[in-house]
Design a protein around this motif. Structure first.
Motif, PDB file in Angstrom:
ATOM      1  N   LEU A  23      -0.685   5.542 -15.290  1.00 15.01           N
ATOM      2  CA  LEU A  23      -0.967   5.687 -13.584  1.00 15.01           C
ATOM      3  C   LEU A  23       0.508   5.484 -13.159  1.00 15.01           C
ATOM      4  O   LEU A  23       0.893   6.206 -12.006  1.00 15.01           O
ATOM      5  N   LYS A  24       1.110   4.498 -13.361  1.00 10.67           N
ATOM      6  CA  LYS A  24       2.453   4.287 -12.719  1.00 10.67           C
ATOM      7  C   LYS A  24       3.452   5.098 -13.128  1.00 10.67           C
ATOM      8  O   LYS A  24       4.409   5.411 -12.386  1.00 10.67           O
ATOM      9  N   ALA A  25       3.539   5.783 -14.222  1.00 13.80           N
ATOM     10  CA  ALA A  25       4.476   6.836 -14.590  1.00 13.80           C
ATOM     11  C   ALA A  25       4.325   8.046 -13.934  1.00 13.80           C
ATOM     12  O   ALA A  25       5.097   8.811 -14.115  1.00 13.80           O
ATOM     13  N   LEU A  26       3.039   8.384 -13.332  1.00  5.72           N
ATOM     14  CA  LEU A  26       2.766   9.758 -12.706  1.00  5.72           C
ATOM     15  C   LEU A  26       3.833   9.943 -11.633  1.00  5.72           C
ATOM     16  O   LEU A  26       4.024   9.006 -10.919  1.00  5.72           O
ATOM     17  N   THR A  27       4.051  11.146 -11.418  1.00  7.91           N
ATOM     18  CA  THR A  27       5.208  11.604 -10.183  1.00  7.91           C
ATOM     19  C   THR A  27       4.390  12.773  -9.765  1.00  7.91           C
ATOM     20  O   THR A  27       3.812  13.500 -10.559  1.00  7.91           O
ATOM     21  N   ASP A  28       4.936  13.049  -8.634  1.00  7.14           N
ATOM     22  CA  ASP A  28       4.408  14.302  -7.612  1.00  7.14           C
ATOM     23  C   ASP A  28       5.856  14.728  -6.878  1.00  7.14           C
ATOM     24  O   ASP A  28       6.703  13.924  -6.825  1.00  7.14           O
ATOM     25  N   ARG A  29       5.645  15.871  -6.140  1.00 10.30           N
ATOM     26  CA  ARG A  29       6.639  16.217  -5.111  1.00 10.30           C
ATOM     27  C   ARG A  29       6.505  16.008  -3.701  1.00 10.30           C
ATOM     28  O   ARG A  29       7.092  16.723  -2.834  1.00 10.30           O
ATOM     29  N   ARG A  30       5.625  14.902  -3.408  1.00 13.22           N
ATOM     30  CA  ARG A  30       5.550  14.620  -2.155  1.00 13.22           C
ATOM     31  C   ARG A  30       6.900  13.801  -1.721  1.00 13.22           C
ATOM     32  O   ARG A  30       7.306  13.027  -2.195  1.00 13.22           O
ATOM     33  N   LYS A  31       7.106  13.960  -0.161  1.00 12.36           N
ATOM     34  CA  LYS A  31       8.227  13.334   0.277  1.00 12.36           C
ATOM     35  C   LYS A  31       7.573  12.008   1.251  1.00 12.36           C
ATOM     36  O   LYS A  31       6.818  12.427   1.960  1.00 12.36           O
ATOM     37  N   ASN A  32       8.269  10.854   0.917  1.00 15.21           N
ATOM     38  CA  ASN A  32       7.916   9.731   1.656  1.00 15.21           C
ATOM     39  C   ASN A  32       6.422   9.369   1.672  1.00 15.21           C
ATOM     40  O   ASN A  32       5.712   9.337   2.753  1.00 15.21           O
ATOM     41  N   PRO A  33       5.961   9.394   0.372  1.00 13.55           N
ATOM     42  CA  PRO A  33       4.318   9.036   0.376  1.00 13.55           C
ATOM     43  C   PRO A  33       3.728   7.693   0.762  1.00 13.55           C
ATOM     44  O   PRO A  33       4.689   6.668   0.445  1.00 13.55           O
ATOM     45  N   LEU A  34       2.775   7.700   1.355  1.00 12.43           N
ATOM     46  CA  LEU A  34       2.205   6.346   1.788  1.00 12.43           C
ATOM     47  C   LEU A  34       1.542   5.657   0.690  1.00 12.43           C
ATOM     48  O   LEU A  34       1.509   4.378   0.388  1.00 12.43           O
ATOM     49  N   TYR A  35       0.910   6.434  -0.457  1.00 15.01           N
ATOM     50  CA  TYR A  35       0.545   5.827  -1.525  1.00 15.01           C
ATOM     51  C   TYR A  35       1.137   6.411  -2.883  1.00 15.01           C
ATOM     52  O   TYR A  35       1.744   7.643  -2.617  1.00 15.01           O
ATOM     53  N   THR A  36       1.408   5.659  -3.801  1.00 13.60           N
ATOM     54  CA  THR A  36       1.871   6.091  -4.919  1.00 13.60           C
ATOM     55  C   THR A  36       0.583   7.069  -5.669  1.00 13.60           C
ATOM     56  O   THR A  36      -0.349   6.953  -5.461  1.00 13.60           O
ATOM     57  N   THR A  37       1.472   7.943  -6.782  1.00 11.56           N
ATOM     58  CA  THR A  37       0.468   8.797  -7.467  1.00 11.56           C
ATOM     59  C   THR A  37      -0.519   8.144  -8.281  1.00 11.56           C
ATOM     60  O   THR A  37      -1.606   8.684  -8.173  1.00 11.56           O
ATOM     61  N   GLY A  38      -0.332   7.221  -8.650  1.00 14.98           N
ATOM     62  CA  GLY A  38      -1.215   6.388  -9.496  1.00 14.98           C
ATOM     63  C   GLY A  38      -2.541   5.927  -8.577  1.00 14.98           C
ATOM     64  O   GLY A  38      -3.583   6.052  -8.907  1.00 14.98           O
ATOM     65  N   GLU A  39      -1.870   5.535  -7.419  1.00 14.69           N
ATOM     66  CA  GLU A  39      -2.994   5.104  -6.468  1.00 14.69           C
ATOM     67  C   GLU A  39      -4.065   6.251  -5.921  1.00 14.69           C
ATOM     68  O   GLU A  39      -5.126   5.997  -6.012  1.00 14.69           O
ATOM     69  N   VAL A  40      -3.394   7.296  -6.098  1.00  9.71           N
ATOM     70  CA  VAL A  40      -4.174   8.591  -5.414  1.00  9.71           C
ATOM     71  C   VAL A  40      -4.887   9.116  -6.565  1.00  9.71           C
ATOM     72  O   VAL A  40      -6.291   9.728  -6.515  1.00  9.71           O
ATOM     73  N   ILE A  41      -4.642   9.014  -7.900  1.00 10.55           N
ATOM     74  CA  ILE A  41      -5.143   9.396  -9.125  1.00 10.55           C
ATOM     75  C   ILE A  41      -6.270   8.637  -9.384  1.00 10.55           C
ATOM     76  O   ILE A  41      -7.368   9.111 -10.060  1.00 10.55           O
TER      77      ILE A  41
END
Length: 116
Positions: A23-41
């Motif tokens: 989950l920590k290794a996941l990435t996305d194309r959002r700019k200045n995200p409030l949550y990490t990608t792992g927290e969203v998934i």
């Protein structure tokens, strides 16, 4: 599935399959995200495990704090709009890598007995 069983299952998945690293290794194309990608998934993963049928039902579960006993007290779950926006721009290769590692670990642990 009761919360106690889910909590035990999440603990097992963290320990054996090291799902947090994936989950920590996941990435996305959002700019200045409030949550990490792992927290969203993470809520999506819970929804999958609990067989939640729709994002509306997942939205209700997140708002009613049904996952509060499963996650860390420091972590705040994102709203369903954030989850939808992230799923639109997530890097699929990270999910594929995580999926492959889970399958490899399951084979190594002989989870698939006699072709099941």
């Amino acid at each position: 599935m009761t919360k106690n069983y889910l909590k035990k299952f999440i603990k097992y998945v963290k320990k054996v399959y090291r799902i947090e690293e994936g989950l920590k290794a996941l990435t996305d194309r959002r700019k200045n995200p409030l949550y990490t990608t792992g927290e969203v998934i993470l809520p999506v993963l819970f929804g999958f495990l609990l067989r939640i049928q729709s994002f509306n039902e997942l939205k209700y579960k997140v708002k009613s704090n049904d996952f509060i006993n499963i996650i860390s007290r420091k972590m705040k779950l994102p709203q369903i709009d954030t989850i939808r926006d992230t799923l639109k721009v997530i890097d699929n290769q990270g999910i594929y890598k995580m999926h492959r590692k889970i399958i490899q670990r399951a084979k190594r642990n002989k989870v698939f007995d006699e072709g099941t």
